[in-house]
Design an enzyme around this catalytic site. Structure first.
Site, PDB file in Angstrom:
ATOM      1  N   HIS A   1      -4.027 -77.805  63.166  1.00  0.00           N
ATOM      2  CA  HIS A   1      -5.253 -78.275  62.521  1.00  0.00           C
ATOM      3  C   HIS A   1      -5.029 -78.461  61.017  1.00  0.00           C
ATOM      4  CE1 HIS A   1      -5.890 -74.273  60.976  1.00  0.00           C
ATOM      5  NE2 HIS A   1      -5.986 -73.754  62.184  1.00  0.00           N
TER       6      HIS A   1
ATOM      7  N   HIS B   1      -2.903 -75.838  59.013  1.00  0.00           N
ATOM      8  CA  HIS B   1      -1.448 -75.919  59.213  1.00  0.00           C
ATOM      9  C   HIS B   1      -0.901 -77.131  58.459  1.00  0.00           C
ATOM     10  CE1 HIS B   1      -2.850 -74.177  63.248  1.00  0.00           C
ATOM     11  NE2 HIS B   1      -2.340 -73.167  62.572  1.00  0.00           N
TER      12      HIS B   1
ATOM     13  N   CYS C   1      -6.759 -54.188  68.236  1.00  0.00           N
ATOM     14  CA  CYS C   1      -7.430 -55.472  68.454  1.00  0.00           C
ATOM     15  C   CYS C   1      -6.415 -56.465  69.007  1.00  0.00           C
ATOM     16  CB  CYS C   1      -8.040 -56.005  67.155  1.00  0.00           C
ATOM     17  SG  CYS C   1      -8.655 -57.690  67.358  1.00  0.00           S
TER      18      CYS C   1
ATOM     19  N   CYS D   1      -5.856 -59.633  66.807  1.00  0.00           N
ATOM     20  CA  CYS D   1      -5.032 -59.432  65.602  1.00  0.00           C
ATOM     21  C   CYS D   1      -3.642 -58.912  65.943  1.00  0.00           C
ATOM     22  CB  CYS D   1      -5.676 -58.425  64.652  1.00  0.00           C
ATOM     23  SG  CYS D   1      -7.285 -58.884  64.087  1.00  0.00           S
TER      24      CYS D   1
ATOM     25  N   CYS E   1     -13.635 -54.942  65.101  1.00  0.00           N
ATOM     26  CA  CYS E   1     -12.578 -55.549  64.302  1.00  0.00           C
ATOM     27  C   CYS E   1     -13.228 -56.438  63.231  1.00  0.00           C
ATOM     28  CB  CYS E   1     -11.685 -56.405  65.212  1.00  0.00           C
ATOM     29  SG  CYS E   1     -10.767 -57.649  64.309  1.00  0.00           S
TER      30      CYS E   1
ATOM     31  N   HIS F   1     -12.428 -60.304  64.102  1.00  0.00           N
ATOM     32  CA  HIS F   1     -12.897 -60.918  65.343  1.00  0.00           C
ATOM     33  C   HIS F   1     -14.288 -60.455  65.768  1.00  0.00           C
ATOM     34  CE1 HIS F   1      -8.550 -61.608  65.542  1.00  0.00           C
ATOM     35  NE2 HIS F   1      -8.891 -62.700  66.188  1.00  0.00           N
TER      36      HIS F   1
ATOM     37  N   LYS G   1     -15.468 -70.701  57.655  1.00  0.00           N
ATOM     38  CA  LYS G   1     -14.197 -70.848  58.360  1.00  0.00           C
ATOM     39  C   LYS G   1     -14.266 -71.921  59.434  1.00  0.00           C
ATOM     40  CE  LYS G   1     -11.366 -66.742  58.412  1.00  0.00           C
ATOM     41  NZ  LYS G   1     -10.952 -65.575  59.169  1.00  0.00           N
TER      42      LYS G   1
ATOM     43  N   LYS H   1     -13.633 -73.099  66.380  1.00  0.00           N
ATOM     44  CA  LYS H   1     -13.557 -73.861  67.616  1.00  0.00           C
ATOM     45  C   LYS H   1     -14.938 -73.938  68.253  1.00  0.00           C
ATOM     46  CE  LYS H   1      -9.619 -73.990  70.744  1.00  0.00           C
ATOM     47  NZ  LYS H   1      -8.719 -73.167  71.520  1.00  0.00           N
TER      48      LYS H   1
HETATM   49  N1  MSP Z   1       2.519 -66.898  63.293  1.00  0.00           N
HETATM   50  C1  MSP Z   1       1.942 -66.378  62.107  1.00  0.00           C
HETATM   51  C2  MSP Z   1       2.862 -66.588  60.918  1.00  0.00           C
HETATM   52  C3  MSP Z   1       4.217 -65.985  61.048  1.00  0.00           C
HETATM   53  S1  MSP Z   1       5.220 -66.372  59.706  1.00  0.00           S
HETATM   54  C4  MSP Z   1       6.524 -65.392  59.869  1.00  0.00           C
HETATM   55  C5  MSP Z   1       0.613 -67.091  61.825  1.00  0.00           C
HETATM   56  N2  MSP Z   1       0.428 -68.280  62.401  1.00  0.00           N
HETATM   57  S2  MSP Z   1      -0.883 -69.187  62.246  1.00  0.00           S
HETATM   58  O1  MSP Z   1      -0.716 -70.277  63.177  1.00  0.00           O
HETATM   59  O2  MSP Z   1      -2.056 -68.413  62.384  1.00  0.00           O
HETATM   60  O3  MSP Z   1      -0.803 -69.807  60.838  1.00  0.00           O
HETATM   61  C6  MSP Z   1      -1.381 -69.205  59.712  1.00  0.00           C
HETATM   62  C7  MSP Z   1      -1.132 -70.104  58.543  1.00  0.00           C
HETATM   63  O4  MSP Z   1      -1.682 -71.413  58.805  1.00  0.00           O
HETATM   64  C8  MSP Z   1      -1.784 -69.684  57.233  1.00  0.00           C
HETATM   65  O5  MSP Z   1      -1.070 -68.690  56.553  1.00  0.00           O
HETATM   66  C9  MSP Z   1      -1.789 -71.021  56.513  1.00  0.00           C
HETATM   67  O6  MSP Z   1      -0.509 -71.353  56.112  1.00  0.00           O
HETATM   68  C10 MSP Z   1      -2.216 -71.964  57.619  1.00  0.00           C
HETATM   69  N3  MSP Z   1      -3.667 -72.002  57.740  1.00  0.00           N
HETATM   70  C11 MSP Z   1      -4.399 -71.743  58.857  1.00  0.00           C
HETATM   71  N4  MSP Z   1      -5.717 -71.964  58.596  1.00  0.00           N
HETATM   72  C12 MSP Z   1      -5.875 -72.334  57.313  1.00  0.00           C
HETATM   73  C13 MSP Z   1      -6.970 -72.791  56.535  1.00  0.00           C
HETATM   74  N5  MSP Z   1      -8.196 -72.845  57.005  1.00  0.00           N
HETATM   75  N6  MSP Z   1      -6.719 -73.191  55.281  1.00  0.00           N
HETATM   76  C14 MSP Z   1      -5.458 -73.216  54.753  1.00  0.00           C
HETATM   77  N7  MSP Z   1      -4.402 -72.812  55.470  1.00  0.00           N
HETATM   78  C15 MSP Z   1      -4.576 -72.234  56.706  1.00  0.00           C
HETATM   79  O7  MSP Z   1      -0.173 -66.547  61.079  1.00  0.00           O
END
Ligand code: MSP
Length: 629
Positions: A18, A21, A126, A129, A143, A146, A295, A298
């Site tokens: 999304h 990412h 949790c 998490c 939590c 969540h 935030k 979904k």
């Molecule tokens: N798998 C772990 C990371 C392991 S790294 C060794 C994880 N994955 S995640 O899919 O949840 O990705 C989190 C990351 O996605 C955040 O740290 C950020 O880089 C990005 N983002 C997810 N949602 C976001 C926003 N709403 N806004 C900005 N970035 C965000 O955590």
């Protein structure tokens, strides 16, 4: 040769990619492109995090075998990045064989050094998490992330002696002010470290979870997903014995959002220390993109898909907007309306118009060729600003202020637009005696355009290439930052082309309001007598502060004729200082509850619609303590 190594988090494969990412990965890409153009040997790593409870559960829900499921979702990430012009050098997956080997070798090393021991643990766990919580961290027994009731779990497990490295880590963060940046996150990490650091549980028994990397010293356990995932940053550059690892690790920079500060700022450096590896160089932490100020969710249908935006507005506009509208380190609000405004103001008007009018004049007044320029003192301010531009942009990159880098370039775009207005090429063209001056003015405008194209290249590679090709430049490799140090790099005599409008204006289509419909979620009827049992009053907020360790909760001191303390979950929408002095409606006779250790004696009234919270307030100025009925 100078080196640059940037990583993104490896994303969980329990959901499709999304906006969030896409943002982190685009920032990493802009940085990698920038340092490549600045002559650095660059390595850019991204990938997917594929083990653990969460992923195993998502696979179960999808009715697929875990490997089949992770292959599919990891494939979605891998397929997305080229569509966003992401130039990662490698895509790492935690289910890759070499990654599993590296994780096992590091575990063995830390175990042999005596930093992993076997012990028992009981606590609140949790699943969302994938971690245990301390009682004091729970909100109303739930939590905090969540808002679900955690399970009580008791387990024998392996623990990493993280506590042993607490003092070392505090010292390292203190001695290296740019280790974790911006500063607010460095402070946050130091604040975590004020409390005694507990040892980290790094295993899960196979009786409960098999989807993970088996511990090298106990076949009955798999590795905790964070101990596995963080190591990707080493696997991805060929640890332990590649030349790449030697060259890039000392300059490694991780990019993450604030949600995963703790594993990266606390677990990871201590894990590296335990394994005898130098800590990474920088942890760069950005804020969150929110939708309608809350935030992405979904269930509310507010998950923004990057490809939808790219398809509607174009890739470069999307990359530009993300980099321009977020101040790195702070949260930002995403709205399509603001996006459209940016496209029209900055891209269609400022940059797009400059490109089209400059090239039209070159076609009209100079036979479609880059004219030769004479050195003329009238042009010193344009030339001097161009010389200042790269150092400014570079400084903004070094401090992660990407929006400032773009502001500097846009200042120069506007300066060039003003230069055109002041020099009036259309007047010079009327007088044959103005020929030399006209050639110089047009040359300067085209050269300014080249400088702009080079500087926007990391952000908007397609548009940069397009502008350079219109200026008759085919060899894109030659257009690096070295090539804009000195004014005059654009060769005279080459043919230019006008081309189509670079960024057409766009209209914002407000989504249609759904037609009025009957309410289907009205609660059961109550009698007037029952309603009368609720004691509603006018209250005035006297003081407000945040509840420690919670983004959501605020502690309010209110006056309702007597003083009371209430805790309200409005911290993501309201700042404490904005509430003081406000008159609000409260329920006085609600049974007191403890939230994050603070007793709440009453409840304020507010509405939450689509994630936006609004307080119930009053017309006029009713007396404190007055009943509300
Ligand atoms: N798998 C772990 C990371 C392991 S790294 C060794 C994880 N994955 S995640 O899919 O949840 O990705 C989190 C990351 O996605 C955040 O740290 C950020 O880089 C990005 N983002 C997810 N949602 C976001 C926003 N709403 N806004 C900005 N970035 C965000 O955590």
């Amino acid at each position: 040769m100078r080196h640059f190594y940037v990583t993104t988090p490896i994303y969980y494969v329990n959901a499709s990619p999304h906006l969030g990412h896409a943002y982190t990965t685009i920032v990493a890409d802009v940085m990698a492109r920038f340092y490549r153009m600045a002559g650095y040997r660059t390595y850019f790593l991204t990938g997917t995090d594929e083990h653990g409870d969460k992923v195993a559960e998502a696979a179960r829900e999808a009715g697929e075998a875990p490997q089949e499921y992770v292959d599919r979702i990891s494939g979605q990430f891998r397929a997305l990045w080229p569509k966003l012009s992401i130039t990662n050098d490698y895509f790492v997956r935690t289910t890759d064989r070499d990654h599993k080997e590296v994780v096992r070798s590091i575990l063995q090393k830390v175990y042999d050094a005596g930093d992993i021991y076997f012990g028992e643990y009981e606590g609140y766990y949790c699943v969302g998490c994938e971690r245990f919580y301390r009682e004091s961290e729970l909100v109303d027994g739930m939590c905090p992330d969540h808002l679900t009731v955690p399970e009580i779990r008791k387990e024998s497990n392996y623990f990493f002696r993280m506590s042993k490295y607490q003092d070392w880590l505090i010292g390292h963060i203190r001695d290296n002010p740019d280790f974790i940046r911006p500063e607010r996150y460095r402070n946050e990490a130091l604040a975590f470290l004020k409390e005694p650091l507990e040892d980290l549980c790094i295993s899960r028994p196979k009786t409960r979870l098999t989807w993970g990397i088996t511990l090298p010293f106990d076949e009955q356990y798999v590795t905790y997903v964070w101990f596995d995932a963080l190591i990707n940053y080493l696997t991805g550059i060929g640890y332990p014995d590649s030349e790449r690892f030697e060259a890039f690790w000392p300059v490694s920079q991780h990019l993450i959002a604030k949600d995963i500060l703790k594993p990266h700022g606390i677990y990871w450096p201590t894990m590296l220390k335990g394994a005898g590896i130098e800590p990474y160089r920088h942890l760069n932490v950005h804020g969150y993109w929110n939708i309608d100020r809350s935030k992405m969710s979904k269930s509310r249908g507010t998950v923004v898909k990057p490809l939808d935006l790219k398809d509607t507005y174009g890739l470069d506009a999307f990359r530009y907007f993300l980099m321009r509208d977020m101040v790195f380190g702070l949260d930002a609000n995403f709205s399509e309306e603001a996006f459209v405004q940016r496209i029209n103001a900055d891209l269609a008007n400022d940059l797009g118009n400059l490109v089209s009018r400059s090239l039209s004049m070159a076609v009209k007044y100079c036979d479609g060729k880059v004219p030769a320029a004479a050195n003329q003192p009238d042009d010193t301010s344009l030339v001097a600003e161009a010389a200042r531009l790269f150092p400014d942009v570079e400084a903004s990159f070094r401090s992660l202020q990407f929006h400032k880098a773009l502001i500097s370039v846009w200042d120069f775009i506007n300066l060039t637009n003003r230069y055109i207005v002041e020099q009036e090429p259309w007047v010079l063209a009327k007088d044959p005696a103005g020929r030399t001056r006209l050639d110089t003015v047009i040359y300067n405008i085209l050269e300014a355009l080249r400088v702009i194209a080079v500087l926007i290249n990391p952000f908007m590679p397609d548009s940069a290439g397009d502008i350079l090709r219109r200026l008759g430049i085919e060899d894109m490799e030659s257009q690096d930052f070295e090539g804009i140090r000195v004014w005059g790099g654009l060769p005279a005599g080459v043919s230019v082309t006008r081309g189509e409008s670079l960024f057409p204006r766009v209209e914002y289509q407000k989504p249609e309001e759904p037609a009025a419909k009957a309410l289907t979620d009205i609660k059961e009827e109550v009698s007037f007598d029952d309603f009368q049992k609720i004691d509603l009053r006018v209250a005035k907020v006297i003081a407000a502060e945040r509840v420690k360790k919670s983004d959501k909760l605020l502690k309010l001191k209110i006056d309702v004729g007597e003083e009371r303390t209430i805790v309200a979950g409005i911290g993501e929408q309201y700042r404490p200082e904005d509430l003081v002095g406000k008159k609000i409606a409260v329920v006085l006779n609600l049974k007191p509850v403890k939230l994050m250790g603070v007793e709440s004696h009453g409840m304020l009234l507010a509405t939450e619609a689509e994630g936006t919270v609004s307080l119930v307030s009053f017309d006029g100025d009713p007396a404190v303590g007055a009943p509300v009925s």
